[in-house]
Design an enzyme around this catalytic site. Structure first.
Site, PDB file in Angstrom:
ATOM      1  N   GLY A 130       0.833  -1.202   0.000  1.00 10.98           N
ATOM      2  CA  GLY A 130       0.000   0.000   0.000  1.00 10.98           C
ATOM      3  C   GLY A 130       0.862   1.243   0.000  1.00 10.98           C
ATOM      4  N   LEU A 141      -0.956   7.377   2.467  1.00 11.46           N
ATOM      5  CA  LEU A 141      -0.150   8.168   3.405  1.00 11.46           C
ATOM      6  C   LEU A 141       0.678   7.283   4.321  1.00 11.46           C
ATOM      7  CD1 LEU A 141      -2.584  11.039   4.373  1.00 11.46           C
ATOM      8  CD2 LEU A 141      -0.574  11.139   2.901  1.00 11.46           C
ATOM      9  N   HIS A 152     -20.288   9.163   6.727  1.00 13.22           N
ATOM     10  CA  HIS A 152     -19.977  10.594   6.651  1.00 13.22           C
ATOM     11  C   HIS A 152     -21.232  11.385   6.291  1.00 13.22           C
ATOM     12  CE1 HIS A 152     -18.069  14.319   5.581  1.00 13.22           C
ATOM     13  NE2 HIS A 152     -16.903  13.854   5.927  1.00 13.22           N
ATOM     14  N   SER A 209     -16.413  17.739   1.463  1.00 10.05           N
ATOM     15  CA  SER A 209     -15.615  17.852   2.677  1.00 10.05           C
ATOM     16  C   SER A 209     -16.391  18.388   3.873  1.00 10.05           C
ATOM     17  CB  SER A 209     -14.430  18.771   2.434  1.00 10.05           C
ATOM     18  OG  SER A 209     -13.819  19.092   3.653  1.00 10.05           O
ATOM     19  N   ARG A 212     -19.182  13.440  13.147  1.00 11.83           N
ATOM     20  CA  ARG A 212     -19.826  12.863  11.966  1.00 11.83           C
ATOM     21  C   ARG A 212     -20.960  11.897  12.286  1.00 11.83           C
ATOM     22  NH1 ARG A 212     -14.274  11.954   8.439  1.00 11.83           N
ATOM     23  NH2 ARG A 212     -14.034  14.163   7.961  1.00 11.83           N
ATOM     24  N   HIS A 234     -17.839   5.971   4.626  1.00 11.88           N
ATOM     25  CA  HIS A 234     -16.649   6.754   4.333  1.00 11.88           C
ATOM     26  C   HIS A 234     -15.354   6.133   4.848  1.00 11.88           C
ATOM     27  CE1 HIS A 234     -14.209  10.201   3.533  1.00 11.88           C
ATOM     28  NE2 HIS A 234     -13.988  10.473   4.800  1.00 11.88           N
ATOM     29  N   GLU A 246      -5.444   3.373   8.029  1.00  9.02           N
ATOM     30  CA  GLU A 246      -6.826   2.929   8.192  1.00  9.02           C
ATOM     31  C   GLU A 246      -6.927   1.406   8.373  1.00  9.02           C
ATOM     32  OE1 GLU A 246      -9.443   4.267   5.063  1.00  9.02           O
ATOM     33  OE2 GLU A 246     -11.201   3.310   5.940  1.00  9.02           O
TER      34      GLU A 246
END
Lengths: 247, 646
Positions: free
Chosen positions: B41, B44, B267, B285, B338, B409, B433
């Site tokens: 992966g 980030l 979300h 967003s 959220r 989300h 994640e």
């Protein structure tokens, strides 16, 4: 909506490709172009035929994975969007739509509409970075940057690496792509330190990988889905000149 | 039999990480180059980890299924990244970020991990700026911030509505530098199919080359999974089309515990669903909630007229608008977390006040912000988001309010990891994640980017050494070992089994059906009866899949239908585990809302006496019930309270 699709089919990089014709009906106008291809592929699979292979991932216009030359235009007829954000309401009912892969020496076809864009990675590996190891950084606010410079850097950095500029350019030049990275980093104080080395290395790599030269037609700017301006190419040229004159 | 040991260091909370770093084992520079690390992966977490390992001198092999590491779905994160810099002088601190994250996660995250996350958050911003990430700035040249849901300070750094893109390109640039330096080798268009475990340790992976169809083996002294979340189990989500849970699922089947699979984030601000053919949902967003006001018509007849197209939002006068978040939660208003915002939207729509043609939509209105700040300011802040909205819907959000509805989300659940981010398989580390570690039962906005980069830049580069220090005596991993043979054979068998079904329905048919079951019964609101039904329906669908799926073409070439089939086959198992976990957790917390457990006002009712633990599930073999292990959560530095945003 109803369409006649002329789609480029090519088994693999070694085979010769050709256009195939498909008729497709009952396409909602709210469907995206890729969703239209999903519907076509669903029909093809049910008929036992091989679906059309195309690159895509985020489907929200930011990953840069989708491509396609649609009716002769990179990312199709809408302005400032990638193919995944092109919607069928932009076409007329009954239209014939020609779909081709990016065509450039630097981007060989892998299958159908999928091309190999790893040349872009290689150009960036040649110098599209600031040499800072994890843990080296000073406090972020120790490097104040004039807002105008930061904004220009951001505009350049918004490039998604899709390759539309190359596919559109009659010389298959990657100049806008290279310029976006060079300009982004050249506008920031932390990027100035390696500016000369960077611009030379990236241009050398671009030429080595078979991309053409820039003749300032500006077509790349027109088709760039992120609206990256050719003023960044002007910036690149200045940086290149400075590097070579060593001033 | 799995034993959960969280390995939280002794000592006061604020000193744990410093102490850990001071006393952990290190690997000498000349030994680093003898050790191989696999990173799967390139989002980030993966890109930042791989680049950092390369800089330190390890041999790194990094894998992604896309054509380039830059495509990973972190790229799509819009709003921002949190950091406790307190640049705004508004009372922020490491403790406050820690507190907000624990509270936002409804007291279901581990204190020590979250504190460390808050502690390194500032370093991430420093690192990103040094890499040339063009964060938004004030005229004085200093960094600016905005606010996100669930907090009372402005600690979110951003780069227009493309913060994830810019941070990923920063990490990708560092990765590119290491690829050029030869410390990192990139394998693109490769999908991980299995994990190889030798003598109880993770020693390699089996991958499919997506261009040639070849099955390849790679060995290493440690494996890092940074493969993202499993939100695509719902078919429709804000995830990328290729995002999948297969690498994590393969690890689960090899002995890695899967923690809190039921914790999914829905979300609140996504573009509503508009048709059967739809392939994904697009997020707007959360940062929009800084300036947008959420409302539905007070009168049901107005809502109905809007649904039928007889009225527009602009026909409804202010006094007939119900700003329901401001009404119900005056302290946080439109910036509640959220899970709270999503449930409130569902409640209004279920009560008949929804506005999209389907009845499943609420307004997000910028009229008031434009009046207050002017159109130019709004354009500067959200220009690209407004443009995206207009392209997708054909409606100009400067003139008409946006229509939004909740969508899947993010998954807070994931592979269980200890303080070192190591799974229950020694040598298998999990970042971003893909792990469960920091967000409890609900993640705060702008914290995913923070966690991914914290794991990759500042946690794993330390903790992986503590493991690898004992591996220096182990020579290069032998990929001819029988464990590699077995794993490769299993992969090949699974592929031929898929190819040989030759049924009638395309893969997407099954994925859509699974998505419907998950959304209806394991979605925003859950109950015992529905979850039991879901488990049965998923089982039946899985059987049907293996009897009736149709994959054209062959396995020894580029075959996107085969790729999808492998992922959906795993989702058909993972979905069941999610339902099992949701059924067992007889309480409401964060994104997990069980209808049986709510207050009179309809707020989530936690049951701390029975469920203050991490549920870690162990695979027990095909057709067997997974075994539940509990990691109790202890809160020593934070007072556990009922979460209130009123």
């Amino acid at each position: 909506m109803k369409f006649t699709l002329k789609i480029w089919r090519q088994k693999d990089s070694k085979s010769k490709g050709k256009f195939e014709t498909y008729q497709i009906d009952n396409i909602p106008s709210d469907a995206s172009f890729l969703e239209m291809l999903d519907i076509l592929n669903d029909e093809l699979v049910r008929k036992g035929e091989e679906p059309v292979a195309f690159d895509h991932d985020c489907r929200e216009g930011i990953c840069g994975m989708c491509s396609l030359h649609i009716n002769g235009r990179a990312h199709g007829p809408d302005e400032d969007v990638t193919t995944c954000q092109l919607f069928m309401r932009k076409f007329k009912d009954g239209d014939t739509i020609w779909v081709e892969p990016w065509r450039a020496k630097g981007f060989p076809v892998i299958k159908d509409l999928i091309v190999d864009r790893s040349a872009f990675d290689k150009i960036l590996q040649a110098g599209g970075y600031i040499s800072v190891n994890t843990g080296n950084a000073p406090d972020a606010n120790n490097i104040p940057i004039p807002k105008d410079d930061a904004d220009v850097a951001m505009d350049a950095a918004t490039c998604i690496g899709c390759g539309a500029c190359v596919a559109t350019c009659k010389n298959s030049s990657a100049m806008l792509f290279v310029a976006a990275k060079v300009s982004h980093l050249a506008h920031l104080p932390q990027g100035r330190i390696e500016a000369k080395r960077r611009v030379k290395a990236m241009i050398d790599k671009m030429e080595e990988l078979g991309f053409g030269s820039c003749t300032n037609t500006g077509s790349c700017e027109v088709e760039c889905p992120k609206n990256i301006s050719i003023t960044h190419i002007a910036k690149l040229n200045r940086e290149f000149l400075k590097a070579n004159l060593d001033v | 039999m799995i034993k959960l040991d969280s390995k939280i260091p002794e000592g006061p909370l604020a000193e744990k990480w410093t102490k850990y770093k001071e006393t952990q084992k290190l690997v000498s520079p000349n030994n680093k180059r003898k050790l191989d690390i696999i990173v799967v992966g390139t989002g980030l977490a993966g890109a930042s980890a791989a680049a950092s390992f390369g800089e330190m001198g390890f041999n790194v092999k990094v894998f992604c299924y896309q054509d380039s590491p830059r495509r990973a779905h972190s790229i799509a994160a819009q709003g921002g990244i949190n950091a406790a810099k307190n640049y705004q002088n508004d009372g922020d601190s490491i403790y406050r970020l820690f507190y907000d994250t624990i509270k936002g996660g409804d007291y279901r995250a581990r204190e020590a991990n979250v504190y460390r996350l808050a502690e390194v958050s500032g370093n991430i911003i420093d690192q990103a700026v040094a890499q040339g990430v063009p964060f938004a700035r004030e005229y004085g040249g200093y960094l600016t911030n905005r606010s996100f849901g669930g907090v009372l300070v402005s600690r979110t750094f951003y780069a227009k509505g493309q913060t994830g893109q810019q941070l990923l390109l920063g990490a990708y640039a560092s990765l590119n530098r290491q690829i050029a330096a030869g410390t990192v080798k990139l394998y693109h268009r490769r999908e991980m199919m299995d994990l190889v475990v030798v003598d109880g340790k993770a020693r390699g992976i089996i991958v499919r080359n997506l261009v040639t169809g070849e099955i390849e083996r790679y060995g290493a002294h440690a494996v890092v999974l940074a493969t993202g979340g499993y939100g695509n189990v719902y078919f429709l989500s804000t995830n990328a089309m290729g995002s999948n849970g297969s690498a994590a699922w393969a690890a689960y089947k090899k002995g890695a515990a899967f923690a809190n699979p039921a914790f999914v984030q829905i979300h609140p601000t996504c573009i509503p669903l508009h048709g059967e053919f739809q392939s994904k949902l697009t997020l707007m967003s959360e940062s929009l909630r800084n300036d947008g006001r959420i409302w539905v018509p007070k009168k049901k007849e107005d809502a109905e007229a809007i649904r039928k197209g007889l009225k527009t939002a602009n026909d409804i006068p202010d006094e007939d608008r119900d700003f329901y978040l401001e009404r119900r939660y005056p302290a946080f208003g439109n910036l509640v977390p959220r899970d709270v915002a999503s449930r409130a939207a569902k409640e209004r729509c279920d009560a008949g006040h929804g506005v999209a043609p389907t009845g499943l939509g609420v307004f997000l209105d910028f009229k008031y912000a434009i009046e207050r700040l002017g159109k130019k300011k709004i354009e500067e802040r959200y220009g690209n988001l407004f443009q995206m909205y207009e392209k997708i819907t054909g409606v100009d959000p400067y003139k008409h309010p946006m229509m939004i509805y909740p969508a899947v989300h993010y998954t807070m659940g994931g592979l269980w990891v200890d303080y070192e981010l190591q799974s229950t398989i020694p040598g298998l580390f999990v970042a971003g994640e893909a792990n469960f570690s920091d967000h409890g039962a609900n993640r705060l906005g702008a914290s995913a980017l923070m966690q991914g980069l914290a794991d990759g830049y500042f946690v794993l580069p330390y903790t992986i050494q503590n493991y690898l220090a004992d591996e220096i005596y182990h020579p290069e991993i032998d990929i001819k070992a029988k464990e590699f043979d077995e794993a490769e054979k299993n992969v090949k068998d699974k592929i031929s089994k898929l190819m040989s079904v030759q049924g009638k329905e395309p893969v997407d048919h099954f994925h859509r059906e699974l998505g419907k079951i998950m959304w209806d019964y394991v979605g925003m609101s859950r109950n015992r009866e529905g979850l039991e039904k879901a488990i049965n329906e998923i089982k039946a669908l899985r059987e049907e899949f293996w009897k009736n799926v149709r994959i054209p073409g062959s396995a020894d070439t580029l075959n996107p239908e085969l790729e999808k089939a492998g992922r959906v086959a795993d989702f058909l198992e993972l979905g069941e585990l999610m339902a099992i976990d949701a059924l067992h957790r007889e309480e409401s917390c964060g994104g997990h809302f069980r209808e049986e457990y709510q207050t009179e006002e309809g707020e989530a009712l936690r049951r701390d006496d029975q469920f203050m633990y991490v549920a870690a599930w162990e695979y027990k073999g095909e057709g067997q019930k997974p075994e539940l292990h509990k990691e109790p959560l202890k809160y020593e530095y934070i007072e556990v309270k009922t979460r209130s945003y009123k």
